[in-house]
Structure formats: C-alpha cells, structure tokens
Design a protein around this motif. Structure first.
Motif, PDB file in Angstrom:
ATOM      1  N   GLN A   1       0.823  -1.163  -0.109  1.00 32.48           N
ATOM      2  CA  GLN A   1      -0.060  -0.074  -0.039  1.00 32.48           C
ATOM      3  C   GLN A   1       1.104   1.127   0.222  1.00 32.48           C
ATOM      4  O   GLN A   1       0.517   2.260  -0.802  1.00 32.48           O
ATOM      5  CB  GLN A   1      -0.811   0.126   1.271  1.00 32.48           C
ATOM      6  CG  GLN A   1      -2.052  -0.925   1.396  1.00 32.48           C
ATOM      7  CD  GLN A   1      -2.922  -0.701   0.256  1.00 32.48           C
ATOM      8  OE1 GLN A   1      -3.170  -1.005  -1.000  1.00 32.48           O
ATOM      9  NE2 GLN A   1      -3.971   0.552   0.532  1.00 32.48           N
TER      10      GLN A   1
ATOM     11  N   SER B   1      -2.103  -2.352  -6.615  1.00 27.72           N
ATOM     12  CA  SER B   1      -3.224  -2.321  -5.665  1.00 27.72           C
ATOM     13  C   SER B   1      -3.369  -3.535  -4.897  1.00 27.72           C
ATOM     14  O   SER B   1      -2.752  -4.683  -5.344  1.00 27.72           O
ATOM     15  CB  SER B   1      -4.359  -1.726  -6.444  1.00 27.72           C
ATOM     16  OG  SER B   1      -4.800  -3.036  -7.167  1.00 27.72           O
ATOM     17  N   TRP B   2      -4.119  -3.614  -3.905  1.00 23.27           N
ATOM     18  CA  TRP B   2      -4.228  -4.827  -3.067  1.00 23.27           C
ATOM     19  C   TRP B   2      -5.040  -5.722  -3.997  1.00 23.27           C
ATOM     20  O   TRP B   2      -4.948  -6.999  -3.581  1.00 23.27           O
ATOM     21  CB  TRP B   2      -4.605  -4.480  -1.532  1.00 23.27           C
ATOM     22  CG  TRP B   2      -6.081  -4.065  -1.678  1.00 23.27           C
ATOM     23  CD1 TRP B   2      -6.492  -2.725  -1.642  1.00 23.27           C
ATOM     24  CD2 TRP B   2      -7.248  -4.773  -1.056  1.00 23.27           C
ATOM     25  NE1 TRP B   2      -7.898  -2.750  -1.534  1.00 23.27           N
ATOM     26  CE2 TRP B   2      -8.534  -4.007  -1.113  1.00 23.27           C
ATOM     27  CE3 TRP B   2      -7.552  -6.396  -0.817  1.00 23.27           C
ATOM     28  CZ2 TRP B   2      -9.739  -4.585  -1.068  1.00 23.27           C
ATOM     29  CZ3 TRP B   2      -8.876  -6.718  -0.655  1.00 23.27           C
ATOM     30  CH2 TRP B   2      -9.787  -5.825  -0.853  1.00 23.27           C
TER      31      TRP B   2
ATOM     32  N   LYS C   1     -10.539  -0.898 -14.536  1.00 22.52           N
ATOM     33  CA  LYS C   1      -9.629  -1.407 -14.109  1.00 22.52           C
ATOM     34  C   LYS C   1      -8.565  -1.067 -15.601  1.00 22.52           C
ATOM     35  O   LYS C   1      -9.092  -1.648 -16.746  1.00 22.52           O
ATOM     36  CB  LYS C   1      -9.049  -2.847 -14.048  1.00 22.52           C
ATOM     37  CG  LYS C   1      -9.943  -3.207 -12.707  1.00 22.52           C
ATOM     38  CD  LYS C   1      -9.556  -4.668 -12.622  1.00 22.52           C
ATOM     39  CE  LYS C   1     -10.081  -5.212 -11.342  1.00 22.52           C
ATOM     40  NZ  LYS C   1     -10.578  -6.441 -11.138  1.00 22.52           N
TER      41      LYS C   1
ATOM     42  N   THR D   1      -2.355   0.758 -10.570  1.00 25.39           N
ATOM     43  CA  THR D   1      -3.484  -0.429 -10.380  1.00 25.39           C
ATOM     44  C   THR D   1      -2.729  -1.814 -10.323  1.00 25.39           C
ATOM     45  O   THR D   1      -3.320  -2.592  -9.639  1.00 25.39           O
ATOM     46  CB  THR D   1      -4.450  -0.595 -11.337  1.00 25.39           C
ATOM     47  OG1 THR D   1      -4.124  -0.490 -12.720  1.00 25.39           O
ATOM     48  CG2 THR D   1      -5.502   0.516 -11.290  1.00 25.39           C
TER      49      THR D   1
ATOM     50  N   GLU E   1      -1.654   8.670 -10.939  1.00 23.73           N
ATOM     51  CA  GLU E   1      -2.718   7.586 -11.131  1.00 23.73           C
ATOM     52  C   GLU E   1      -2.920   7.212 -12.705  1.00 23.73           C
ATOM     53  O   GLU E   1      -3.493   6.148 -12.864  1.00 23.73           O
ATOM     54  CB  GLU E   1      -3.786   8.238 -10.711  1.00 23.73           C
ATOM     55  CG  GLU E   1      -5.249   7.646 -11.216  1.00 23.73           C
ATOM     56  CD  GLU E   1      -5.772   6.709 -10.176  1.00 23.73           C
ATOM     57  OE1 GLU E   1      -5.089   6.049  -9.203  1.00 23.73           O
ATOM     58  OE2 GLU E   1      -6.899   6.196 -10.366  1.00 23.73           O
TER      59      GLU E   1
ATOM     60  N   TYR F   1       2.115   1.814  -3.401  1.00 22.83           N
ATOM     61  CA  TYR F   1       0.780   2.149  -4.342  1.00 22.83           C
ATOM     62  C   TYR F   1       0.604   3.612  -3.952  1.00 22.83           C
ATOM     63  O   TYR F   1       0.318   4.256  -5.169  1.00 22.83           O
ATOM     64  CB  TYR F   1      -0.454   1.209  -3.777  1.00 22.83           C
ATOM     65  CG  TYR F   1      -1.573   1.465  -4.404  1.00 22.83           C
ATOM     66  CD1 TYR F   1      -1.909   1.250  -5.752  1.00 22.83           C
ATOM     67  CD2 TYR F   1      -2.825   2.228  -3.477  1.00 22.83           C
ATOM     68  CE1 TYR F   1      -3.414   1.748  -6.324  1.00 22.83           C
ATOM     69  CE2 TYR F   1      -4.012   2.642  -4.187  1.00 22.83           C
ATOM     70  CZ  TYR F   1      -4.165   2.480  -5.452  1.00 22.83           C
ATOM     71  OH  TYR F   1      -5.263   2.815  -6.057  1.00 22.83           O
ATOM     72  N   TYR F   2       0.397   4.099  -2.997  1.00 22.64           N
ATOM     73  CA  TYR F   2      -0.106   5.540  -2.418  1.00 22.64           C
ATOM     74  C   TYR F   2       1.120   6.167  -3.045  1.00 22.64           C
ATOM     75  O   TYR F   2       1.021   7.493  -3.823  1.00 22.64           O
ATOM     76  CB  TYR F   2      -0.166   5.769  -1.028  1.00 22.64           C
ATOM     77  CG  TYR F   2      -1.745   5.332  -0.977  1.00 22.64           C
ATOM     78  CD1 TYR F   2      -2.634   6.046  -1.500  1.00 22.64           C
ATOM     79  CD2 TYR F   2      -1.975   4.427   0.023  1.00 22.64           C
ATOM     80  CE1 TYR F   2      -4.056   5.751  -1.281  1.00 22.64           C
ATOM     81  CE2 TYR F   2      -3.200   4.145   0.177  1.00 22.64           C
ATOM     82  CZ  TYR F   2      -4.171   4.773  -0.276  1.00 22.64           C
ATOM     83  OH  TYR F   2      -5.683   4.593  -0.010  1.00 22.64           O
TER      84      TYR F   2
END
Lengths: 306, 329, 382
Positions: free
Chosen positions: B140, B256-257, C72, B253, B155, B143-144
C-alpha cells in the motif's frame, strides 16, 4: 497553527479514530475468538449503510434505519457464518483470505444488483445535522461529536460484555482453550455464530453511522477495511483494548499528517511541490506507522497473551 | 505413485497445449486468443513467484502486487525515457532509457529483488496474520507513493507506444511475444521445480513445517525464508515487466491490493504448492473473465461464487480435483 | 440475464422506411465503459445516452458491442485488444476515466482505429500527443475548472481555498482553475485519493480566512465532502465542476448541495430542439433525468452517425475528416472541433435548485464563450 485549530484537528483525529474503532472492534473480536481473518467485514459495513439508507428513505426515520442496519448486517453475519465461515475455522489463513475475498465480490455485486449503480442518499437526523458551538467559541459538527460519544459507549459496552457477562466469560474461555469449553458443555458452534453476528452488527452499525456523512455506494467498505486491519495489527490482533488504542493512534497520526506535512515541506520547498510531496507522504503515513510498530513489537502494542 | 503420474500427465498436456496454441488460434483466425494466452503465461509466471513463497515456504504474502508493479514500472520508466530520448538521471553518472527487453528484465528482476529484500527483512520478523498484514502495508505504501508521484504519470500511469525489442525476434508479432513469455514461464516453472527438489527447498519446507527442528540442525530459518521471499519477488517482478510490455502500459493499479489478491487467487484456484497450480489457475481465471465478462455486467458476482466453491469444496484447487491429493514430500 | 455482447440497433423495417444515405456502409462500434463497481453510474449513463441515439437513428447496419472494464486499466486494454483483433470493430468509444483512456487510446489509434471519447480528456492527448484519429466530444479535462476560475472572477471572490485529490486529474483541476482565476489563494490542499473523511481539510478552510471554496472531488469523495461541509457550520460559498453535482449524484448529496455553483458544458435546461427532445426521450425510456454523462454519450453516438452518412468507416482518413466537421445536432447547441479534435464550446455556470422534490441544476449564465483548451496550441494537427 493556532491552539484552537490544533485542538480541533486533535478532535478530528479522535473522531476518525473512533469510527475506525467501530469497524476494528468486530474484526478483532472475530479474530480473537475464532482465529479468522474476515476480509468481508467491509462488505458488512456496506450492507449496514445500504440497509440504513433504504429504510430511512422508505420510512423517513434515520433511527429506524440505524436499527435496520444492525439487524440486516447481523442477519447477514449469521447466514455467512452458517454457510461459509463455519467451514473455515480449521483451515489456514490462506483459505480464509481467499474465501472472504470471494465474499467481497459476491456481496458488492449482489448489492449492485439490488440497489443499482448510483449512490444512495442518507443524511444525519435534523437535530444533529448542524454545528454546535464548543468552548473557546469554535464550531464543531454535532454529528461528529455524537460519533465520538457513541464510539465511547460501544467501547464501554464491549468491555462490560466481555468482563461481566456469561457470554463474555465464554468468549474469553473460547480464546484461551477451545477444547476445554466444549468439554464443559458450551455449544461452541452457537457461540461462534453469536460472536460473528456481533462483529457483523458492529460493522453494519459503523456503516450506517458513517453513511450519513459520506457516500453510500458499492465498494465503500474496502478502504475502511484496509484501515481497520492496520488498526488491529497495530493494536495487537484479538485485543479490543488494542483496537481502541490502535484506532485512535491511526486517526490522530493520519489527521495530523494531513495538516502538518505540507506546511513542514513548505519550509524548504516551493508551495506546489510541498503540497504534493506532503500529501503523498501523509497518505503513506499510517502504513509507515504500522511497519515501524511491527518492527519493534511484532505482535502489536497490546499482545493478546499478556 | 499413480496420483503423481496423473498430475505429471496433466502438466504435460497443458504444456503441449500452450506450445501449439498459436497455430490453433491462427487456424481459427482469432489472433486475439494469442493475446489472451500471453496473459495466461504472464499471470502464471507472477503466480509461480508467489507460489514459491506461499506454497513451498508457507509465507502468505498479501503484497506481491508490490513486486509485480515494480517490475512493470521498471519497464515503463526505462522505455518512456527511451521513447523521449531523455536520460533517467545525469548525476553522478548518466543513465539512459532503453527499449531492449533483456536489459529491462534484468532491471525489473534486480529492482524487485531489492524491494523484496528490504520488505522481507522487516516483515519476516513477524509471522501468521501479522506477516499477511505487514506485506499488505508495504504494498500500500508503494501504491500511494506511485499514485501521488507526478513524474511518471501518477494515477494515469505511463503509456508506451511501441513494444520493446528482443534481439532477433519481431516482438510486435503476437505469436513471437507469446513464445517469449511462454519460455520465461517455463523457465520460472523449471526454477521453482529445481528449488523445491534442492537442499535449499528441503530446508524451506522444513522452515514451514517446523522452525525449531530446522534451527537445531544449525540452519537459520530466517535466512532460508528471506532468500525464498527474494527469489519469489524477483520472479513476480519479471512477470510485471512482461505484463507492462503486453499492455504497453503501466499504472498504479498493478500495485493495488486487488492485484495482490488476484495473484493469490490464481495460486489457490490451481492448487497451492503444485508445480502447475499457477498455470491452471491463470487458465481458469482468464477463460472465466473472457466468457462471463462478455455475457453479463455482474460477472464478478459469479467469479466470487466460483472462488468460494473452490475454497470450500475443492481443497487442493483444480489440480487437486483433476489429479487427486498432493503427494506429501 | 441480459446479454451485453451484441446489441443490434433497431429494426430492419424502420431503416428501410427512412431510407439510408448512399454512402452508408454501416459500422461496428466497440464500447468499453465502466459498468461495475463504485464508478458504474457514469458508465451506465454514457451507455444509455449512446444507445438512445443509436436506437433513434433506426439503422440496422450499426452494431454496438459493449463491455465492462470494471474501472481497471489492464482489463480495458485487454477488451480493446479483443475488440480490435477479434470483433474487428471500426470505432472505439466509451471510456470514462483518464487513466483508462491513457492505457487504451494511444495504442488503439496507432493501430489505425478511430477513438471517440465521450468523457475522459487527459491533457496528454490534447497537446503534443493529439492524434488525427482521436476525437473528444465532451471536454478537455481542464475546461470545467477553467470555467469555474473565470466565474470566481465574475463573482468577485478574491481569496479562494482550493482542494482536489492528489493525482494527475486533481493537479490538472487546480491548475485549470488557477489559469483563469485572478484572486489570491487562501489555501491549496491535495487530499488522499479515495478519502472519505474531510474534517481536517474543513477545519483548515475555516481557519484560512477564505471567502470561497473551489473543490474537485469526483464520485463518492464529493458526496462525502459536501455532506461534511454542510454539517460543519462553515458557510462560505462553494464552487466546483459539474461532476460532483450531476444528476446521478445529486440525489445522494441531498439538500447539502442546494445553491452550489457548478460549471458544465451541458445542462438539461439548455433550450434547443435537440436537447429538449433528448431530455424527454431519455426520461421516457429510462425513467430518470439524464446527466451530463448521458448527454455526452448521446452526442458521441450522433457524431459518429453523422460521419457515417458522409464517409465509409473503412476509409479512416475520409471518416476522420467527416468526424471533424462535427455536422450533427448537439444537445449543447453550437458545437465544433478545434485543431486538436477537442471541442470549442460554451461553458455554463449552473446552480443546484429543487424542482418539486427533485434536486437538479439551473443555468445561471455563461462562464466562458467558445472556449478552447490550453493545450491546442501544442498540437501539430490543423
């Protein structure tokens, strides 16, 4: 930053922490008693919010909606426990993660089949909708104060439940030694169903409370689920006290990080860069906090064995 | 032994099927099926990486998207600099971008290996649920970070207009790129079979089953697990670079988790700890997504039902169903 | 279960009665849009608006293939590959989000396909990265924010507090606002993407001495912010782009949105024949008010149909030239493309009002006239 503003931000951090606690309490209870990782806890939060919004829209009463959220999430919890979760207790964590991951997909899309793709309306009841004036003359949202109060009551209620009631004794016994309480004639299957339903109802209740000040939409439970996991890991999994400490710590660190880091970087960077770097680091802050705590205390702040 | 041979038989069928697949797809005039098969090969490789940590070592990592994404960004960053002819940095020495797959793969492996070393060093101090959650936390964080770091698109991610190059092969041809990915997938499978049957693999399985006993023989379980975790991260990182090349695109993405969850799903669908588990898992996943994704907008609902069914009723995954129980070795 | 895979547009008899143009060769259109998860509302609206136009055209030679990208990027790329390689579509459309558009569009147009965007308009595709085969019917991402900046000047705000999520579209939003706004900034804050709690930011707004607030928080973030803002007792005027006040979301924000000024290139009360007919027929068919996304889907379909009357879709060059003429009746009234194939259009300021029990928007006036995006000058196209 003025003292009033700092105080207000601390209050914000506390309130954020308390809402996380409502989520984390159920999660940690279920883990502590049954040793189960439940990723679908966020979906129960969502179910609570949708139930509350639907009932509030139909009856015009937020309070009926709140009751409905507890009932709906609790009932969903009972069904999920009886048909799915029950088969997972003696499996390893891997199976639990996957099965509850599957439940997220089913519940999210199922919710969308029933309620459609657009967010629902849910608002706080009239007398809590506005601000109140606190000492020092600053205004604060009445609803947020109510959340702090309710969170405190829930914490107290859970404490009493676990230390003072027969159910609580069984729960603690179940954590310590499963075979023993089964041997003493306690129906462990029923006990587990009840504990899971309590956790689910708490999540649903949290969803309804938070639904009034955020967006009631599919997938709303996932960000808060991840945060709740961070909280219980920091606090020590299985410990309600740890969850309380962990959630307030996370709430305060996150809030203060958001407001202070951009200003801090502005001391030696231009404003645009400082805003961007500050925001980036503050969105990572709680994960950094979690990593640091686990490195020094691999079992969380409040170890369950203590 | 009959079970083992049945599983081996299944593995051989799948391998042969994949090898001749481009010819079938071309004969059917469905070039898109080759793209799908390429995705299967790449996702299999990612899951082979995770399977090493998870199946053999018992390390339930919920953060393998970190390595997958780092591999992807290694490709994205190098190729985007090559695309614009700007160096990545000029101090203390100049590093230029590149569009050579071999270099990109090397960088992807090294970078995800370093990340896995760092994450593993800290995470392996914990175990059980704490390990699951701390690996998630590290993923995470990355990711951030990538979402808010504007240099490489945040993003929005990075688009690469042309697929990278491999000496002597036209990578723009879907079949050629498929065979590159397939070869790497087989290499990954070979490596993980070799590890499993080596002294190191035996130590790793011992570390999963009984740490104290392993420690008593003078081997430090921590080092064994860390090594396995790093190799596992490297393989998944390489898969990330390939995935970015297939999509000609990389974005957060990949970190991402949900991605971590998906890789884990592949392993479990196929069968944890089975050599070909990841391949079978990826096959089922992609076929399911392809068929149901076109049929109903609620396809994820049915995916959830299938997953749940597999976990509850088909322990040992699809291979377990087809080839019986795993041999305990 | 409804089948998405193939939706043949309208009946054969209809089109025979109306008679097609001599040029009409038909076309296969691939729509990749978000139909599941939290962002599904936007994709559903674009799809419904688009299909309404196709249905009204009554042509049996236009086929639309629709698939869900689940928001996605990787899945969107895979669907695009499938539509191009397997379904052999001529035109792609439908993507809602900029990050998905950046994943799909560059490689699709590089393969000689036409892409018509009904929503996302990232700056990377408007300036140096523009392409003769890429058209945006909605807006360049910065446009609505620029309009709000211009409005802030008219409203004589001099000390605005601005906030947006910390990701490229958020940074573009604040830059777009600042491009037109001439006053001072009381504060500039980037929030976490997907955040649901804005107490800390609202406290900063209160403390900053601002005279107004501009925010860009799409989807659920905006709903959360507006509710919490209304409960906080801060009563500074709020401005934002239409995304947080479109028809799909207003119901969820509730009365907290009343009176908010927002900018949009479309509104249901723009008074022209096309728009009136669109609003009425959309309401009749789907039993809800259209949003700006629905209008964008409707316009995208009509743009494509207008070009189909003039050129063969297989002749990419002629077809994109026909698209560029924008010879269709837009719900927005006047509509034309700039050199970079992005709209040159009027942008309105609207106010959220209540009509009976329903929250909706009412046009206050024009914020920008014949507005073109700031990136067009970097685009080499003529």
């Amino acid at each position: 930053m003025s003292t009033t503003l700092l105080f207000e931000q601390l209050l914000n951090g506390l309130q954020y922490g308390v809402t996380l606690f409502l989520m984390a309490a159920g999660l940690t209870l279920v883990f502590g008693v049954m040793g189960l990782i439940n990723l679908a806890h966020g979906s129960l939060y969502m179910i609570g919010a949708f139930a509350c919004a639907a009932v509030a829209a139909a009856t015009g009463s937020f309070w009926l909606g709140l009751v409905a959220s507890i009932v709906a999430a609790g009932f969903a919890g009972v069904l999920i426990e009886m048909f799915v979760i029950r088969r997972l207790y003696d499996r390893d964590h891997l199976d639990q993660v996957l099965a509850t991951f599957a439940l997220i997909l089913i519940l999210s899309e199922g919710c969308r089949m029933v309620f459609g793709s657009f967010p629902l309306y849910l608002d706080a009841p009239g007398f809590l909708a506005g601000p109140v004036t606190l000492f020092g003359g600053f205004q604060y949202s009445a609803y947020r104060l109510a959340i702090i109060l309710v969170g405190g009551l829930v914490a107290l209620g859970l404490y009493l439940l676990i230390t003072k009631t027969r159910l609580g004794i069984r729960i603690r016994a179940g954590e310590a030694d499963r075979e023993m309480i089964a041997a003493l004639g306690v129906n462990i299957a029923t006990l587990y169903t009840i504990v899971f339903a309590i956790g689910a109802a708490l999540a649903g209740f949290a969803g309804a409370m938070m639904g009034a000040i955020q967006s009631v939409q599919v997938g709303m439970g996932e960000p808060v689920l991840i945060l709740a996991f961070v909280v219980i890991v920091i606090g020590g999994i299985g410990s309600i006290k740890g969850a309380l400490i962990g959630s307030i710590l996370v709430g305060v660190v996150d809030t203060l990080g958001r407001v202070t880091l951009p200003g801090f970087f502005n001391l030696f960077m231009d404003t645009a860069a400082a805003n961007s770097v500050g925001a980036a680091l503050s969105s990572m802050s709680i994960y950094v906090l979690m990593a640091v705590i686990l490195i020094f205390k691999p079992e969380g702040l409040v170890s369950n064995n203590a | 032994m009959p079970n083992l041979s049945r599983e081996t038989f299944l593995n051989i069928i799948i391998s042969l099927g994949l090898l001749v697949f481009p010819f079938i797809a071309t004969a059917m005039d469905e070039p898109f099926y080759i793209t799908l098969a390429t995705r299967v090969a790449i996702l299999s490789l990612a899951a082979v990486g995770l399977n090493l940590a998870l199946g053999t070592g018992g390390l339930v990592s919920f953060g393998h998207a970190a390595f997958f994404g780092i591999g992807g960004y290694a490709m994205g960053i190098l190729a985007s600099h090559a695309q614009t002819y700007t160096p990545i940095f000029t101090w203390p020495f100049v590093i230029e971008g590149t569009n050579q797959m071999l270099i990109i793969w090397l960088v992807a492996i090294v970078m995800s290996g370093i990340a896995a070393l760092f994450i593993g060093l800290l995470s392996l101090r914990t175990s059980g649920v704490y390990f699951i959650m701390i690996t998630l936390a590290f993923a995470q964080m990355i990711y951030y970070f990538m979402i808010s770091w504007p240099t490489y698109g945040g993003e929005d991610g990075l688009s690469i207009y042309v697929r990278n190059q491999f000496p002597g092969v036209n990578t723009l041809d879907p079949s050629s790129f498929f065979y590159i990915c397939l070869a790497l997938m087989f290499a990954g499978l070979g490596l993980s079979a070799m590890i499993k049957n080596s002294r190191f693999g035996a130590a790793l399985q011992a570390a999963r089953q009984n740490e104290e006993r392993l420690a008593a023989t003078g081997i430090r379980p921590f080092n064994i697990k860390l090594t396995a975790f790093v190799i596992s991260g490297m393989i998944t990182g390489l898969a990330g670079a390939l995935m970015a090349d297939l999509n000609r695109f990389v974005s957060p993405t990949m970190l991402s988790w949900h991605m971590s969850g998906e890789i884990m799903v592949l392993v479990i669908l196929g069968g944890v700890g089975r050599l070909y588990g990841p391949v079978v898992g990826a096959l089922i996943f992609i076929i399911f997504e392809f068929i149901f994704g076109g049929m109903t907008e609620f396809w994820q609902f049915y995916l959830g039902l299938v997953l749940l069914g597999v976990v509850l009723f088909a322990r040992g995954g699809a291979i377990g169903l087809l080839a019986g129980k795993a041999r305990h070795d | 279960m409804k089948t998405l895979k193939t939706i043949m547009a309208s009946a054969v008899a209809m089109s025979l009665a109306l008679g097609g143009s001599a040029m009409a060769e038909g076309a296969k259109i691939g729509m990749i849009t978000t139909l599941s998860g939290g962002g599904a509302g936007l994709g559903v609206d674009v799809r419904d608006g688009f299909m309404l136009a196709i249905e009204q055209a009554g042509r049996d030679d236009v086929e639309v293939v629709i698939e869900d990208d689940a928001q996605k990027p990787e899945l969107a790329v895979q669907i695009a590959d499938k539509m191009i390689q397997s379904e052999k579509v001529d035109i792609l459309t439908g993507i809602i989000w900029s990050n998905l558009a950046m994943a799909v569009v560059p490689s699709a147009v590089a393969q000689g396909k036409i892409y018509v965007s009904p929503n996302a308009g990232p700056s990377a595709l408007a300036g140096k990265g523009c392409n003769a085969n890429y058209f945006n019917v909605a807006w360049q991402n910065d446009n609505l924010h620029e309009a709000m900046g211009a409005y802030a000047n008219v409203a004589e705000y001099t000390n605005t507090f601005i906030l947006a999520p910390n990701y490229p579209a958020g940074q573009d939003a604040l830059n777009g606002f600042k491009r037109e706004y001439r006053g001072q900034l009381a504060g500039e804050v980037f929030t976490k993407l997907g955040a649901t709690d804005y107490a800390a930011e609202i406290a900063q707004i209160r403390d900053s001495g601002a005279d107004s607030v501009f925010f860009f928080l799409p989807g659920g973030m905006g709903i959360a912010f507006m509710k919490q803002y209304a409960a906080s007792g801060v009563d500074l005027p709020v401005m934002g782009p239409a995304f947080s006040f479109d028809q799909g979301i207003l119901g969820a924000v509730g009365d907290a949105a009343l009176g908010v000024r927002n900018s949009s290139q479309w509104s249901k009360d723009i008074d022209n024949e096309t728009n009136n007919a669109f609003v009425a027929s959309f309401q009749e068919k789907y039993d809800r008010l259209p949003s700006l996304y629905a209008s964008q889907g409707f316009d995208a379909a009509n743009l494509i149909l207008s070009a189909l009357d003039k050129a063969d879709v297989k002749d990419t060059e002629a077809f994109s030239a026909a698209l560029k003429e924008a010879d269709f009746k837009s719900t927005r009234g006047d509509f034309k493309f700039g050199n970079n194939n992005h709209p040159i259009q009027d942008i309105y300021v609207r106010e959220v009002v209540k009509e009976g029990d329903v929250l909706t928007n009412k046009i206050l006036g024009l914020a920008l006239t014949d507005h073109q995006d700031a990136y067009a000058v970097d685009c080499p196209l003529q």
